[in-house]
Scaffold this active site. Structure first.
Site, mmCIF file in Angstrom:
data_model
loop_
_atom_site.group_PDB
_atom_site.id
_atom_site.type_symbol
_atom_site.label_atom_id
_atom_site.label_comp_id
_atom_site.label_asym_id
_atom_site.label_seq_id
_atom_site.Cartn_x
_atom_site.Cartn_y
_atom_site.Cartn_z
ATOM 1 N N GLY A 116 -0.248 3.281 5.216
ATOM 2 C CA GLY A 116 0.672 4.118 4.470
ATOM 3 C C GLY A 116 0.001 4.653 3.216
ATOM 4 O O GLY A 116 -1.015 4.126 2.764
ATOM 5 N N CYS A 117 0.577 5.704 2.646
ATOM 6 C CA CYS A 117 -0.046 6.314 1.470
ATOM 7 C C CYS A 117 -0.035 5.358 0.284
ATOM 8 O O CYS A 117 -1.096 5.049 -0.283
ATOM 9 C CB CYS A 117 0.634 7.635 1.132
ATOM 10 S SG CYS A 117 2.410 7.546 0.869
ATOM 11 N N TYR A 118 1.129 4.856 -0.098
ATOM 12 C CA TYR A 118 1.181 3.935 -1.232
ATOM 13 C C TYR A 118 0.375 2.652 -0.980
ATOM 14 O O TYR A 118 -0.367 2.203 -1.859
ATOM 15 C CB TYR A 118 2.634 3.571 -1.561
ATOM 16 C CG TYR A 118 3.490 4.700 -2.070
ATOM 17 C CD1 TYR A 118 3.115 5.458 -3.171
ATOM 18 C CD2 TYR A 118 4.714 4.994 -1.462
ATOM 19 C CE1 TYR A 118 3.930 6.482 -3.655
ATOM 20 C CE2 TYR A 118 5.531 6.009 -1.931
ATOM 21 C CZ TYR A 118 5.132 6.754 -3.030
ATOM 22 O OH TYR A 118 5.949 7.754 -3.506
ATOM 23 N N PHE A 287 -5.240 9.447 -5.630
ATOM 24 C CA PHE A 287 -5.678 9.988 -4.341
ATOM 25 C C PHE A 287 -4.635 10.957 -3.815
ATOM 26 O O PHE A 287 -3.523 11.057 -4.355
ATOM 27 C CB PHE A 287 -5.944 8.876 -3.322
ATOM 28 C CG PHE A 287 -4.794 7.931 -3.080
ATOM 29 C CD1 PHE A 287 -4.057 7.979 -1.906
ATOM 30 C CD2 PHE A 287 -4.454 6.961 -4.022
ATOM 31 C CE1 PHE A 287 -2.998 7.108 -1.681
ATOM 32 C CE2 PHE A 287 -3.393 6.081 -3.808
ATOM 33 C CZ PHE A 287 -2.668 6.155 -2.639
#
EC number: 1.2.1.38
Length: 308
Positions: A116-118, A287
């Site tokens: 996942g992104c986080y 990011f």
């Protein structure tokens, strides 16, 4: 040698479109997508998946599980960009930089689950420190992150960019029930002994993430300070192509972090901001939530699998 076929299931979602763009014009692979009329046709999706060498699933969790269930061809390999399999046994976690043997594990895997992104930012910061014993496994970790509104998916992008989101606050903190679906993923792959507190937010900009983790030095083993935390991260990511650790002297001169600084790349920049007089440190990760946080990571994993 046969040209490998890559099928993108869900190529019209945010991540799928970005992956398609990143693969456009690349030699050495054949990218397969379905025409609009067939994208929700289970039979056609099953045929396409079983005809591919690697299927990339850019779908909601339930649809991703359905797609995996379609697979009958034992040669088919999968990269799942949804959160359906991120804590499930039998799936290799697709964060190559998190361990020295992870690129090889991804390269040889049949089933890879894209981070996942986080969690990408949180795990990048926490896992090396936990493994080195600098951060206790039972440390009360609190994570705050702000992402561009593209983190809400295609609907959120369309709403913001068409003006339909006029009744919604342009910036908002959410996940107040502390039940965000990324939290178990962070706990497992960072190696934490307890569930962290995770509080995400959306900002009034399209993409990019700043994630921070505050650290109280008094709760760490004796002698651990900002320099040691920084040295651990620097050593772990030495030679990494996509992970950069900001030099301490540069961090000391910084007054803010720009969540959009690495947009359009597959890179992540980590920082250690220490205040020795207060005994406090702030760990940070910057990011692109659509890059290293999604499509960039998927293509990085694809390249490892194709080479493996």
């Amino acid at each position: 040698m046969t040209t490998p076929t890559v099928f993108i299931d869900g190529d019209q979602g945010t991540t799928g479109l970005q992956i398609h763009d990143r693969l456009r014009g690349r030699a050495g692979i054949r990218v397969l997508t379905l025409p609009a009329a067939d994208r929700k046709d289970a039979r056609r999706r099953a045929e396409a998946i079983n005809a591919s060498d690697i299927a990339i699933l850019c779908l909601p969790d339930a649809a991703a599980r359905e797609s995996v269930g379609f697979i009958q061809n034992p040669a088919v390999r999968v990269i799942d960009a949804s959160s359906a399999h991120r804590t499930q046994a039998g799936w290799v976690y697709g964060f190559p930089e998190m361990a020295s043997d992870q690129p090889q594990r991804i390269a040889q895997a049949k089933r890879v689950t894209n981070p996942g992104c986080y969690p990408t930012g949180a795990i990048a910061l926490l896992r090396p420190l936990l493994q080195a014993g600098l951060l206790p496994r039972d440390y009360p970790v609190a994570i705050h992150a702000i992402s561009g509104y593209s983190g809400g998916g295609r609907a959120a992008i369309d709403a913001h960019e068409s003006g339909a989101a006029s009744g919604v606050a342009p910036s908002q903190v959410y996940g107040l029930a502390l039940e965000h679906k990324h939290t178990p993923e962070i706990e497992l792959h960072a190696g934490l002994g307890n569930r962290p507190i995770f509080v995400p937010a959306y900002g009034a900009y399209r993409q990019g993430i700043v994630l921070t983790v505050p650290v109280e030095l008094r709760l760490l083993p004796a002698g651990v300070d900002g320099q040691r935390l920084h040295a651990c991260l620097q050593n772990h990511y030495a030679g990494s192509r996509h992970v950069e650790v900001t030099p301490l002297e540069q961090a000391q001169a910084m007054t803010h972090l720009d969540p959009q600084a690495l947009n359009g790349t597959n890179d992540i920049r980590l920082g250690v901001f220490a205040n020795a007089s207060h005994g406090q440190v702030l760990l940070s990760a910057v990011f692109d939530n659509l890059g290293k946080g999604a499509s960039g990571a998927a293509v990085q994993n694809l390249d490892l699998m194709l080479a493996g």
